[in-house]
Design an enzyme around this catalytic site. Structure first.
Site, PDB file in Angstrom:
ATOM      1  N   SER A 139       0.865  -1.187   0.000  1.00  0.00           N
ATOM      2  CA  SER A 139       0.000   0.000   0.000  1.00  0.00           C
ATOM      3  C   SER A 139       0.894   1.228   0.000  1.00  0.00           C
ATOM      4  O   SER A 139       2.033   1.172   0.481  1.00  0.00           O
ATOM      5  CB  SER A 139      -0.880  -0.002   1.252  1.00  0.00           C
ATOM      6  OG  SER A 139      -1.528   1.243   1.413  1.00  0.00           O
ATOM      7  N   TYR A 152      -2.535  -0.941  10.334  1.00  0.00           N
ATOM      8  CA  TYR A 152      -2.445  -1.267   8.898  1.00  0.00           C
ATOM      9  C   TYR A 152      -1.138  -0.734   8.307  1.00  0.00           C
ATOM     10  O   TYR A 152      -0.398  -1.461   7.636  1.00  0.00           O
ATOM     11  CB  TYR A 152      -3.646  -0.651   8.172  1.00  0.00           C
ATOM     12  CG  TYR A 152      -3.648  -0.861   6.674  1.00  0.00           C
ATOM     13  CD1 TYR A 152      -4.006  -2.091   6.139  1.00  0.00           C
ATOM     14  CD2 TYR A 152      -3.317   0.170   5.795  1.00  0.00           C
ATOM     15  CE1 TYR A 152      -4.018  -2.289   4.761  1.00  0.00           C
ATOM     16  CE2 TYR A 152      -3.337  -0.021   4.421  1.00  0.00           C
ATOM     17  CZ  TYR A 152      -3.688  -1.249   3.913  1.00  0.00           C
ATOM     18  OH  TYR A 152      -3.702  -1.444   2.554  1.00  0.00           O
TER      19      TYR A 152
HETATM   20  N1  LIG Z   1      -8.813  -1.600  -1.875  1.00  0.00           N
HETATM   21  C1  LIG Z   1      -7.861  -0.711  -1.706  1.00  0.00           C
HETATM   22  O1  LIG Z   1      -8.091   0.507  -1.814  1.00  0.00           O
HETATM   23  C2  LIG Z   1      -6.437  -1.166  -1.404  1.00  0.00           C
HETATM   24  C3  LIG Z   1      -5.409  -0.208  -1.518  1.00  0.00           C
HETATM   25  C4  LIG Z   1      -4.097  -0.590  -1.251  1.00  0.00           C
HETATM   26  C5  LIG Z   1      -3.826  -1.906  -0.892  1.00  0.00           C
HETATM   27  N2  LIG Z   1      -4.832  -2.812  -0.776  1.00  0.00           N
HETATM   28  C6  LIG Z   1      -4.472  -4.187  -0.400  1.00  0.00           C
HETATM   29  O2  LIG Z   1      -4.901  -5.085  -1.390  1.00  0.00           O
HETATM   30  C7  LIG Z   1      -5.213  -6.347  -0.799  1.00  0.00           C
HETATM   31  C8  LIG Z   1      -6.618  -6.781  -1.216  1.00  0.00           C
HETATM   32  O3  LIG Z   1      -7.540  -5.780  -0.830  1.00  0.00           O
HETATM   33  P1  LIG Z   1      -9.056  -5.738  -1.362  1.00  0.00           P
HETATM   34  O4  LIG Z   1      -9.472  -4.327  -1.298  1.00  0.00           O
HETATM   35  O5  LIG Z   1      -9.176  -6.508  -2.628  1.00  0.00           O
HETATM   36  O6  LIG Z   1      -9.789  -6.530  -0.165  1.00  0.00           O
HETATM   37  P2  LIG Z   1     -11.158  -7.361  -0.118  1.00  0.00           P
HETATM   38  O7  LIG Z   1     -11.564  -7.329   1.314  1.00  0.00           O
HETATM   39  O8  LIG Z   1     -12.143  -6.920  -1.144  1.00  0.00           O
HETATM   40  O9  LIG Z   1     -10.648  -8.839  -0.487  1.00  0.00           O
HETATM   41  C9  LIG Z   1      -9.729  -9.478   0.357  1.00  0.00           C
HETATM   42  C10 LIG Z   1      -9.783 -10.986   0.144  1.00  0.00           C
HETATM   43  O10 LIG Z   1      -8.847 -11.577   1.076  1.00  0.00           O
HETATM   44  C11 LIG Z   1      -9.485 -12.655   1.747  1.00  0.00           C
HETATM   45  N3  LIG Z   1      -8.909 -12.819   3.087  1.00  0.00           N
HETATM   46  C12 LIG Z   1      -9.053 -11.985   4.150  1.00  0.00           C
HETATM   47  N4  LIG Z   1      -8.433 -12.515   5.222  1.00  0.00           N
HETATM   48  C13 LIG Z   1      -7.878 -13.678   4.812  1.00  0.00           C
HETATM   49  C14 LIG Z   1      -7.124 -14.679   5.472  1.00  0.00           C
HETATM   50  N5  LIG Z   1      -6.829 -14.579   6.779  1.00  0.00           N
HETATM   51  N6  LIG Z   1      -6.691 -15.740   4.743  1.00  0.00           N
HETATM   52  C15 LIG Z   1      -7.020 -15.856   3.438  1.00  0.00           C
HETATM   53  N7  LIG Z   1      -7.748 -14.962   2.766  1.00  0.00           N
HETATM   54  C16 LIG Z   1      -8.177 -13.887   3.453  1.00  0.00           C
HETATM   55  C17 LIG Z   1     -10.966 -12.274   1.811  1.00  0.00           C
HETATM   56  O11 LIG Z   1     -11.796 -13.403   2.003  1.00  0.00           O
HETATM   57  C18 LIG Z   1     -11.164 -11.584   0.455  1.00  0.00           C
HETATM   58  O12 LIG Z   1     -11.539 -12.501  -0.555  1.00  0.00           O
HETATM   59  C19 LIG Z   1      -5.029  -6.166   0.715  1.00  0.00           C
HETATM   60  O13 LIG Z   1      -3.750  -6.637   1.091  1.00  0.00           O
HETATM   61  C20 LIG Z   1      -5.119  -4.663   0.891  1.00  0.00           C
HETATM   62  O14 LIG Z   1      -4.405  -4.201   2.018  1.00  0.00           O
HETATM   63  C21 LIG Z   1      -6.136  -2.465  -1.024  1.00  0.00           C
END
Ligand SMILES: NC(=O)c1ccc[n+]([C@@H]2O[C@H](COP(=O)([O-])OP(=O)(O)OC[C@H]3O[C@@H](n4cnc5c(N)ncnc54)[C@H](O)[C@@H]3O)[C@@H](O)[C@H]2O)c1
Length: 271
Positions: A139, A152
């Site tokens: 991130s 985070y």
């Molecule tokens: N959405 C954003 O704006 C954003 C920005 C920067 C970074 N990120 C990073 O991208 C990644 C994905 O984010 P997203 O927005 O797609 O999230 P999301 O919540 O939409 O999807 C996350 C997925 O991870 C799975 N998950 C959660 N905990 C888990 C565990 N303990 N074991 C296995 N699977 C697990 C969930 O079931 C889900 O399918 C994360 O690492 C997040 O920090 C997201």
């Protein structure tokens, strides 16, 4: 399917939805067989891939070492190799140093930081054989802290340290390790978070959103022969957010800034 089909195998955590699904789709289109590893919904998502026999759903709690051992055993039993590991599963709780409960710290660190390490450890014997690639989804908050994202931000900063350390430890194995750092992405998880914080209209008004497809294409590049020259770096996909002082706000046009960041200044809705 854009790429030529081949035997290579990619493991993507948190791939049942959101950014992980975007990554899994990009690698699938590039010709990889893809293991969709998730704590829930893995099999259902895998069944939507066509041809379905090139995707497999694997139920995995990333913070659990035994779960990793079982997941890798299943993948190896079916496909016999691992070429790419994408540590994407993550949670994004809001907290400050004072408000963070110990249980929240342990859970967040378990999923966002320990999970990627366990994945690296479980997959490394196979990645060494394939001279493969690791991509950690970080991130902009790893290097550009934002108030209210304490645990985070610390977890993602730790993931950056892990990324560089793994890259150095495995230079001679030909295994690369990089971090892709997206800006704001419209995902199911992010919608829930924004609704909980009083922004049910997310992402209306947010400019320069990064998409899950953007992240997928960046990952697909990093695993190409040219992309393998990139090692131990952070690839920001945030339209320059990380370079700006006004980090939390550059995405928002003036009106939306007030709406999102200063509720007391919200303009009256237009009639
Ligand atoms: N959405 C954003 O704006 C954003 C920005 C920067 C970074 N990120 C990073 O991208 C990644 C994905 O984010 P997203 O927005 O797609 O999230 P999301 O919540 O939409 O999807 C996350 C997925 O991870 C799975 N998950 C959660 N905990 C888990 C565990 N303990 N074991 C296995 N699977 C697990 C969930 O079931 C889900 O399918 C994360 O690492 C997040 O920090 C997201």
């Amino acid at each position: 399917m854009d790429g030529k089909l081949d035997d290579r195998v990619a493991v993507v955590t948190g791939a049942a939805r959101g950014i992980g699904l975007g990554i899994a789709l990009s690698l699938f289109r590039a010709g990889f067989r893809v293991a969709i590893a998730d704590i829930e919904g893995a099999a259902a998502t895998a069944s939507t891939f066509d041809p379905a026999d090139r995707a497999m759903g694997v139920t995995l709690e990333v913070s659990n070492a035994e779960a990793w051992a079982n997941a890798v055993a299943r993948i190896i039993e079916r496909w016999g190799r691992i070429d790419v590991l994408v540590n994407n599963a993550g949670v994004s709780p809001r907290s400050t140093p004072e408000s963070t409960e110990e249980a929240l710290w342990d859970r967040t660190m378990g999923i966002n930081l320990k999970g990627p390490w366990l994945g690296v450890r479980a997959c490394m014997p196979w990645l060494k054989q394939s001279r493969g690639s690791i991509i950690n989804i970080g991130s902009t908050r790893a290097t550009r802290p934002m108030r209210g994202l304490f645990v985070y931000g610390v977890s993602k900063a730790g993931l950056l340290g892990l990324t560089r350390q793994v890259a150095v430890e495995h230079l001679e194995d030909g295994v690369t390790c990089n971090m892709v750092a997206p800006g704001w992405v419209d995902t199911p998880g992010e919608r829930v978070i924004q609704a909980n914080y009083g922004r049910p209209d997310f992402p209306i008004g947010v400019q320069n959103l990064t998409t899950s497809e953007d992240v997928g294409e960046a990952v697909a590049y990093l695993v190409t022969p040219s992309g393998k020259k990139v090692n131990g770096v952070v690839l920001y996909l945030d339209s320059g957010l990380h370079a700006a002082d006004d980090a939390g706000m550059v995405y928002l046009p003036d009106v939306a800034r007030h709406r999102y960041h200063q509720p007391q200044n919200r303009p009256e809705p237009e009639s």
